[in-house]
Design an enzyme around this catalytic site. Structure first.
Site, short mmCIF file in Angstrom:
data_model
loop_
_atom_site.label_atom_id
_atom_site.label_comp_id
_atom_site.label_asym_id
_atom_site.label_seq_id
_atom_site.Cartn_x
_atom_site.Cartn_y
_atom_site.Cartn_z
N ASN A 58 51.01 -10.46 53.23
CA ASN A 58 51.29 -10.09 51.72
C ASN A 58 49.96 -9.27 51.06
OD1 ASN A 58 53.27 -11.00 50.59
ND2 ASN A 58 52.58 -13.20 50.22
N HIS A 106 53.52 -19.81 57.49
CA HIS A 106 54.22 -18.67 56.52
C HIS A 106 55.16 -18.02 56.96
CE1 HIS A 106 53.76 -15.44 53.61
NE2 HIS A 106 54.49 -16.26 52.97
N GLU A 108 53.51 -16.08 60.04
CA GLU A 108 51.98 -16.41 59.96
C GLU A 108 51.40 -17.95 60.39
OE1 GLU A 108 49.88 -13.16 57.06
OE2 GLU A 108 51.49 -14.11 56.12
N1 LIG Z 1 61.35 -17.11 48.72
C1 LIG Z 1 60.41 -16.40 49.48
O1 LIG Z 1 60.86 -15.34 49.60
C2 LIG Z 1 59.34 -17.10 50.18
C3 LIG Z 1 58.75 -16.75 51.31
C4 LIG Z 1 57.89 -17.17 51.80
C5 LIG Z 1 57.14 -18.25 51.44
N2 LIG Z 1 57.77 -19.00 50.15
C6 LIG Z 1 57.07 -20.32 49.58
O2 LIG Z 1 58.00 -21.26 50.08
C7 LIG Z 1 58.14 -22.43 48.90
C8 LIG Z 1 59.48 -22.65 48.79
O3 LIG Z 1 60.08 -21.28 48.23
P1 LIG Z 1 61.46 -21.08 47.93
O4 LIG Z 1 61.80 -19.64 47.61
O5 LIG Z 1 62.42 -21.82 48.94
O6 LIG Z 1 61.87 -22.18 46.55
P2 LIG Z 1 63.24 -22.63 45.90
O7 LIG Z 1 62.95 -22.68 44.56
O8 LIG Z 1 64.52 -21.92 46.44
O9 LIG Z 1 63.31 -24.07 46.66
C9 LIG Z 1 62.32 -24.98 46.39
C10 LIG Z 1 63.03 -26.59 46.58
O10 LIG Z 1 62.24 -27.25 46.59
C11 LIG Z 1 62.88 -28.60 45.84
N3 LIG Z 1 61.76 -29.38 45.25
C12 LIG Z 1 61.05 -29.56 44.10
N4 LIG Z 1 60.41 -30.53 43.83
C13 LIG Z 1 60.31 -30.97 45.17
C14 LIG Z 1 59.21 -32.00 45.61
N5 LIG Z 1 58.43 -32.76 44.78
N6 LIG Z 1 59.62 -32.26 46.81
C15 LIG Z 1 60.22 -31.60 47.65
N7 LIG Z 1 61.14 -30.72 47.14
C16 LIG Z 1 61.13 -30.25 45.99
C17 LIG Z 1 63.56 -27.89 44.88
O11 LIG Z 1 64.58 -29.01 44.49
C18 LIG Z 1 64.37 -26.81 45.72
O12 LIG Z 1 65.43 -26.87 46.36
C19 LIG Z 1 57.29 -21.99 48.14
O13 LIG Z 1 55.94 -22.46 48.41
C20 LIG Z 1 57.18 -20.19 48.06
O14 LIG Z 1 56.12 -19.66 47.65
C21 LIG Z 1 58.94 -18.16 49.63
#
Ligand SMILES: NC(=O)c1ccc[n+]([C@@H]2O[C@H](COP(=O)([O-])OP(=O)(O)OC[C@H]3O[C@@H](n4cnc5c(N)ncnc54)[C@H](O)[C@@H]3O)[C@@H](O)[C@H]2O)c1
Length: 318
Positions: free
Chosen positions: A195, A144, A156
Site C-alpha cells: 500500500n 495481508h 505480505e
Molecule cells: N477488501 C479488500 O480489498 C481488502 C484487501 C486487503 C485486506 N482487507 C482487510 O480484510 C479485512 C476484511 O475486509 P473485507 O473487505 O473482507 O470486509 P467485509 O466487510 O467484506 O467482511 C467483513 C466480515 O466480517 C464480519 N464480521 C463483523 N464483525 C465480526 C467479528 N467480530 N468477528 C468475525 N467476523 C465479523 C462481517 O459480518 C463480514 O462478513 C479488513 O481488515 C480489511 O481491511 C480488505
C-alpha cells in the site's frame, strides 16, 4: 507451532476477503472453519466460493474435482469456540477497526492453545497494536492479501514488534504452500510495502490531475500503457537496473524535488466524497458507471487478471 503441524485453520470473517482466502486454504489441502458473526454471510460466502471456482475451472486453472474436494473441506459456523476447536492457524478478516480486532484477538486467545498462530489480514492497522490485546503477542503476525484474494499472487507477511521468528516462519511457509508469492515485511510500518507503493503512485496521480497537468483518463492511460505495462514483468528497481543506474540517478536529482509531497488529499478528491461519488458502487467516482455495466466491468477485470496470472504462471513455471 511448526509449519508441518498446521492442518486445520479458522477463517474469521466471511466477507469479501474471507471467502476468497478461505477458498485458497481449502484448495491447498487445509481444513477450513469459516466463521462470521452474521449467519447470512456464510451461505453467501459459500456461493461466492463456488462461483469463483467455476471461473477458475473454466479457465483451466483449477481441476473440477479439486474444486469440489476443496469445498468439502470447508465448514461454517457462527460459534467462535467451535470455529477455533482443534485449529493450529487462524486468519482474521473482520472489519478494519482496531477496537474490534483487539477484542476479537483477546477472545480468540482465550479459546486457543498458547501456540496457535493468530494472523490478521488487516489492510494497514498496526500488527503490534492488534497483538497488544494478547497475552502471547509473539504468536501474532500479519498475512495481508490483495483483492481478489483467489487471483492476485502477492501476500505480505508482516512482523509485528513482538512477533516471534517461529510465528513469522510458519505464516511465510503456509503462504508458500497456498501457491502465493510471499513478501516479508520486517517492520510494522503503516501500509506495509504494497500500500505504500500504491499510495505513492496515487499521490502523484492526484497531484497531476489537481494541477491540470493531465486528465484523470490520461493518468490511467499513462500508467497502463507505460510504466504499468512493464510492472507484471519488471519491478521499479529492475527497470532502473536495465535502464542504467547512472541515468536514473541523474533524473532523480531534479525529479524527486519536483514530485508531490502532499500530506492531505486534494480538494477535488474531497469534493467527490462530499457529493457521494464513491466510485463504481455509487455510479460515479473519477469516472461515470452505468448500473447495467457494473457486473460486466468487474467480470472483465477478473477475467483479465486470471489471464495475466495464467501467462505469468506459464512463463515462470509455477
Ligand atoms: N477488501 C479488500 O480489498 C481488502 C484487501 C486487503 C485486506 N482487507 C482487510 O480484510 C479485512 C476484511 O475486509 P473485507 O473487505 O473482507 O470486509 P467485509 O466487510 O467484506 O467482511 C467483513 C466480515 O466480517 C464480519 N464480521 C463483523 N464483525 C465480526 C467479528 N467480530 N468477528 C468475525 N467476523 C465479523 C462481517 O459480518 C463480514 O462478513 C479488513 O481488515 C480489511 O481491511 C480488505
Amino acid at each position: 507451532m511448526r509449519f508441518e503441524d498446521v492442518q486445520r485453520m479458522a477463517m474469521i470473517g466471511a466477507g469479501t476477503m474471507g471467502a476468497g482466502m478461505g477458498m485458497c486454504y481449502a484448495q491447498a489441502g487445509y481444513e477450513v472453519a469459516l466463521y462470521d458473526v452474521q449467519a447470512a454471510q456464510l451461505p453467501m460466502a459459500l456461493e461466492r466460493i463456488a462461483n469463483s471456482q467455476a471461473v477458475l475451472v473454466a479457465e483451466g486453472l483449477l481441476p473440477a474435482e479439486e474444486a469440489e474436494a476443496a469445498r468439502g473441506r470447508i465448514t461454517t459456523t457462527t460459534d467462535l469456540a467451535e470455529a477455533l476447536d482443534g485449529v493450529q492457524f487462524v486468519l482474521e478478516a473482520a472489519p478494519e477497526r482496531l477496537d474490534l480486532k483487539q477484542r476479537l484477538f483477546r477472545e480468540m486467545e482465550g479459546l486457543c492453545p498458547a501456540d496457535t498462530i493468530l494472523a490478521t489480514n488487516t489492510s494497514g492497522l498496526s500488527i503490534t497494536a492488534i497483538a497488544s490485546a494478547c497475552q502471547h503477542p509473539e504468536r501474532v503476525g500479519g498475512q495481508h492479501w490483495a483483492n481478489p484474494a483467489e487471483i492476485v499472487p502477492l501476500v505480505e507477511v508482516i512482523r509485528g514488534e513482538r512477533t516471534s521468528d517461529e510465528t513469522l516462519d510458519v505464516i511465510y511457509r503456509v503462504t508458500e504452500k497456498l501457491g502465493k508469492v510471499p513478501v516479508l515485511v520486517q517492520k510494522d510500518v503503516p501500509g506495509f510495502a504494497s500500500n505504500r507503493l500504491q499510495f505513492a503512485v496515487l499521490r502523484e496521480a492526484l497531484h497531476l490531475v489537481a494541477e491540470g497537468i493531465v486528465s484523470a483518463e490520461d493518468v490511467d492511460r499513462t500508467l497502463k500503457n507505460g510504466v504499468g505495462f512493464r510492472y507484471p514483468w519488471l519491478g521499479p528497481l529492475e527497470t532502473a537496473d536495465l535502464g542504467g543506474l547512472d541515468t536514473f540517478h541523474s533524473v532523480a536529482q531534479y525529479l524527486l524535488p519536483a514530485l508531490s509531497k502532499m500530506e492531505t488529499t486534494p480538494e477535488f478528491f474531497d469534493r467527490l466524497l462530499e457529493e457521494g461519488k464513491l466510485g463504481i458502487k455509487t455510479g460515479e467516482g473519477f469516472y461515470r458507471y452505468e448500473p447495467e455495466d457494473r457486473d460486466e466491468i468487474l467480470r472483465e477485470r477478473d477475467l483479465y487478471f486470471i489471464r495475466q496470472l495464467k501467462l505469468i504462471r506459464a512463463i515462470r513455471g509455477w
